[in-house]
Structures are given as C-alpha cells and as structure tokens.
Write a protein that holds these residues in place. Sequence first.
Motif, PDB file in Angstrom:
ATOM      1  N   UNK A 147       0.839  -1.206   0.000  1.00  0.00           N
ATOM      2  CA  UNK A 147       0.000   0.000   0.000  1.00  0.00           C
ATOM      3  C   UNK A 147       0.866   1.245   0.000  1.00  0.00           C
ATOM      4  N   UNK A 148       1.932   1.220   0.789  1.00  0.00           N
ATOM      5  CA  UNK A 148       2.820   2.372   0.854  1.00  0.00           C
ATOM      6  C   UNK A 148       3.496   2.616  -0.494  1.00  0.00           C
ATOM      7  N   UNK A 149       3.986   1.545  -1.123  1.00  0.00           N
ATOM      8  CA  UNK A 149       4.651   1.686  -2.420  1.00  0.00           C
ATOM      9  C   UNK A 149       3.694   2.257  -3.462  1.00  0.00           C
ATOM     10  N   UNK A 150       2.442   1.844  -3.407  1.00  0.00           N
ATOM     11  CA  UNK A 150       1.433   2.353  -4.341  1.00  0.00           C
ATOM     12  C   UNK A 150       1.182   3.837  -4.111  1.00  0.00           C
ATOM     13  N   UNK A 151       0.985   4.233  -2.847  1.00  0.00           N
ATOM     14  CA  UNK A 151       0.750   5.642  -2.555  1.00  0.00           C
ATOM     15  C   UNK A 151       1.970   6.488  -2.902  1.00  0.00           C
ATOM     16  N   UNK A 152       3.143   5.986  -2.607  1.00  0.00           N
ATOM     17  CA  UNK A 152       4.369   6.728  -2.922  1.00  0.00           C
ATOM     18  C   UNK A 152       4.474   6.997  -4.420  1.00  0.00           C
ATOM     19  N   UNK A 153       4.145   6.005  -5.240  1.00  0.00           N
ATOM     20  CA  UNK A 153       4.219   6.206  -6.693  1.00  0.00           C
ATOM     21  C   UNK A 153       3.207   7.251  -7.153  1.00  0.00           C
ATOM     22  N   UNK A 154       1.994   7.211  -6.572  1.00  0.00           N
ATOM     23  CA  UNK A 154       0.990   8.217  -6.923  1.00  0.00           C
ATOM     24  C   UNK A 154       1.445   9.608  -6.488  1.00  0.00           C
ATOM     25  N   UNK A 155       2.023   9.704  -5.289  1.00  0.00           N
ATOM     26  CA  UNK A 155       2.490  10.995  -4.794  1.00  0.00           C
ATOM     27  C   UNK A 155       3.604  11.541  -5.680  1.00  0.00           C
ATOM     28  N   UNK A 156       4.550  10.682  -6.042  1.00  0.00           N
ATOM     29  CA  UNK A 156       5.674  11.133  -6.863  1.00  0.00           C
ATOM     30  C   UNK A 156       5.226  11.601  -8.246  1.00  0.00           C
ATOM     31  N   UNK A 157       4.047  11.156  -8.656  1.00  0.00           N
ATOM     32  CA  UNK A 157       3.512  11.588  -9.937  1.00  0.00           C
ATOM     33  C   UNK A 157       2.520  12.740  -9.794  1.00  0.00           C
ATOM     34  N   UNK A 158       2.403  13.278  -8.579  1.00  0.00           N
ATOM     35  CA  UNK A 158       1.572  14.447  -8.354  1.00  0.00           C
ATOM     36  C   UNK A 158       0.143  14.236  -8.811  1.00  0.00           C
ATOM     37  N   UNK A 159      -0.398  15.193  -9.543  1.00  0.00           N
ATOM     38  CA  UNK A 159      -1.773  15.106  -9.998  1.00  0.00           C
ATOM     39  C   UNK A 159      -1.950  14.388 -11.322  1.00  0.00           C
ATOM     40  N   UNK A 160      -0.869  13.792 -11.841  1.00  0.00           N
ATOM     41  CA  UNK A 160      -0.967  13.118 -13.128  1.00  0.00           C
ATOM     42  C   UNK A 160      -1.646  11.760 -12.995  1.00  0.00           C
ATOM     43  N   UNK A 161      -2.326  11.342 -14.057  1.00  0.00           N
ATOM     44  CA  UNK A 161      -2.922  10.016 -14.110  1.00  0.00           C
ATOM     45  C   UNK A 161      -1.862   9.027 -14.573  1.00  0.00           C
ATOM     46  N   UNK A 162      -1.713   7.928 -13.807  1.00  0.00           N
ATOM     47  CA  UNK A 162      -0.784   6.869 -14.200  1.00  0.00           C
ATOM     48  C   UNK A 162      -1.591   5.633 -14.573  1.00  0.00           C
ATOM     49  N   UNK A 163      -1.112   4.896 -15.543  1.00  0.00           N
ATOM     50  CA  UNK A 163      -1.858   3.757 -16.057  1.00  0.00           C
ATOM     51  C   UNK A 163      -1.681   2.535 -15.165  1.00  0.00           C
ATOM     52  N   UNK A 164      -2.568   1.569 -15.315  1.00  0.00           N
ATOM     53  CA  UNK A 164      -2.425   0.305 -14.592  1.00  0.00           C
ATOM     54  C   UNK A 164      -1.100  -0.361 -14.934  1.00  0.00           C
ATOM     55  N   UNK A 165      -0.740  -0.292 -16.212  1.00  0.00           N
ATOM     56  CA  UNK A 165       0.512  -0.920 -16.641  1.00  0.00           C
ATOM     57  C   UNK A 165       1.709  -0.292 -15.937  1.00  0.00           C
ATOM     58  N   UNK A 166       1.699   1.030 -15.773  1.00  0.00           N
ATOM     59  CA  UNK A 166       2.788   1.684 -15.054  1.00  0.00           C
ATOM     60  C   UNK A 166       2.824   1.269 -13.588  1.00  0.00           C
ATOM     61  N   UNK A 167       1.657   1.173 -12.976  1.00  0.00           N
ATOM     62  CA  UNK A 167       1.608   0.749 -11.573  1.00  0.00           C
ATOM     63  C   UNK A 167       2.097  -0.684 -11.414  1.00  0.00           C
ATOM     64  N   UNK A 168       1.673  -1.566 -12.293  1.00  0.00           N
ATOM     65  CA  UNK A 168       2.115  -2.955 -12.213  1.00  0.00           C
ATOM     66  C   UNK A 168       3.629  -3.063 -12.375  1.00  0.00           C
ATOM     67  N   UNK A 169       4.173  -2.252 -13.257  1.00  0.00           N
ATOM     68  CA  UNK A 169       5.609  -2.314 -13.511  1.00  0.00           C
ATOM     69  C   UNK A 169       6.418  -1.724 -12.369  1.00  0.00           C
ATOM     70  N   UNK A 170       6.000  -0.575 -11.836  1.00  0.00           N
ATOM     71  CA  UNK A 170       6.809   0.139 -10.854  1.00  0.00           C
ATOM     72  C   UNK A 170       6.517  -0.276  -9.412  1.00  0.00           C
ATOM     73  N   UNK A 171       5.305  -0.725  -9.120  1.00  0.00           N
ATOM     74  CA  UNK A 171       4.950  -1.102  -7.750  1.00  0.00           C
ATOM     75  C   UNK A 171       5.056  -2.611  -7.547  1.00  0.00           C
ATOM     76  N   UNK A 172       4.572  -3.389  -8.517  1.00  0.00           N
ATOM     77  CA  UNK A 172       4.563  -4.852  -8.364  1.00  0.00           C
ATOM     78  C   UNK A 172       5.669  -5.553  -9.132  1.00  0.00           C
ATOM     79  N   UNK A 173       6.429  -4.833  -9.921  1.00  0.00           N
ATOM     80  CA  UNK A 173       7.505  -5.422 -10.744  1.00  0.00           C
ATOM     81  C   UNK A 173       6.978  -6.427 -11.754  1.00  0.00           C
ATOM     82  N   UNK A 174       5.743  -6.253 -12.199  1.00  0.00           N
ATOM     83  CA  UNK A 174       5.192  -7.100 -13.237  1.00  0.00           C
ATOM     84  C   UNK A 174       5.502  -6.469 -14.586  1.00  0.00           C
ATOM     85  N   UNK A 175       5.904  -7.293 -15.537  1.00  0.00           N
ATOM     86  CA  UNK A 175       6.212  -6.781 -16.864  1.00  0.00           C
ATOM     87  C   UNK A 175       5.020  -6.857 -17.805  1.00  0.00           C
TER      88      UNK A 175
END
Length: 237
Positions: free
Chosen positions: A171-199
Amino acid sequence: MSQPPPDRGATVLVVEDEPSIADVLAIALRYHGFRVLVASSVKEARGQVSEARPDAVLLDVMLPDGDGRLFARELRGSCPDTAIVFLTARDAPAEIVGGLGLGDDYITKPFNIDEVVARVGAVLRRIRPTDDADRDVLPAPPPLRYRGLELDETTYTVRREGREVQLTPTEYALLRFLVRNGGRVVTKEQLLRHVWSYEHAAESTVVETYISYLRRKLAPLGAPEITTRRGVGYGLA
C-alpha cells in the motif's frame, strides 16, 4: 517472470493444508534459492514463525483450524516486516477487497507456479533493502509530502494534520508512486511495472484491489482523493 529472487537466503513459510500443493510450492521455491518451511495449519504456522521469523509467508486463506486472514492480522502485529502473500480460491473482487487488506499480494487458485515464485520475489524486493550493511549506515530518507500528506519512508506511515495510519509495504509503495507523480494520471501498466515489478498487464485486478485498500485507509485522514480515469488509470486529486 525472469527476475531472480532478491536474496537467495530469504526464508519463505508456506502455509497450505493440501500436501500436493505445499510440496509443489516448496520444491519450486527451493529450486530458486529460497529456504522453505512448511505448515499445514495455523497452529503449525505460529510455531514456525516463532522459531524462524520468516521473511515471507505464502498463506492459504482457508485452513483446517482457522482463517488465514485472521492469522495474517496476528502476524502483521507480531512481525510487521514479514511479507504476506495470500493464496485464495475466493476470487470475487468484493471478497478480496474486504478480507485480504493485510497482505502484500494475493494469488488466486489455480495458479501458475512460476508466477508464484516471481511474485514472492517481487514482494521481497519491495519491502526489503538489498544490502543489510547499507541499511545500517544510510541515513533515513526525508518524508515525502503532498497536499498535507506526509509519508514516512521508514515506517510505512502516512500522516495528515496530526492523524496517521499504518500501511502495508505494498500500500505504501502504491501511494508513494501516486504521490511522486503528483496530480498526473498513471496507467495500470505503469503501476504494475513500478509497484509490483510485473512486466505484463495480465494481473490488473491487483491494482484495483489495492486502490480500494488505500482509499479505505486514507479516508479517515481527509486525504486527497484517489481518482479513477476509466480505461486509463489512477491519480491523486
């Protein structure tokens, strides 16, 4: 699925009451360099945790002497640094969201064994430093801040106006990624890659599930809303 485990000495406790499934999981994890313990019940798991303090627990939800979700709550209190990956045949989104919020990941049955190994490795990479010596000498990183939120990088805690809530490492890693991207929308694919290390994006339901966890935990803080851009992804309001 090609990434190696983060620490070939990491200990994984497999809690599964079906012997054939437990054996397959143990063999695969040992092949990839993990030390493996096996328990078939909550009682056995408690004993293993007390003796070995495993780095990760691969936890079946339905056990003969108790509910794996209740054991996870107990484990999170006594061993907050232990990663928890649920194994569950209950794949209804509402049930997953309602019951598995204490875990760092969940895998639905039937599963691919290579996927299980990869996801255990991915969870450990998220929550553990790669070098214990570095952890001992490096100063604590400064907190992240966004619109009144303060994220503590060392305790997985988020605060706002004197109130705080504890997050799981995922949960923390997910929130941190959203915070680091500010108000921008990030895709599911980006979240899977950067938070879960899924390719690959095949496991997109895990994003939806953990977004729900986060929304529930952040709501009492009056935190900025996590918004959904349908068909695109998520962002902070």
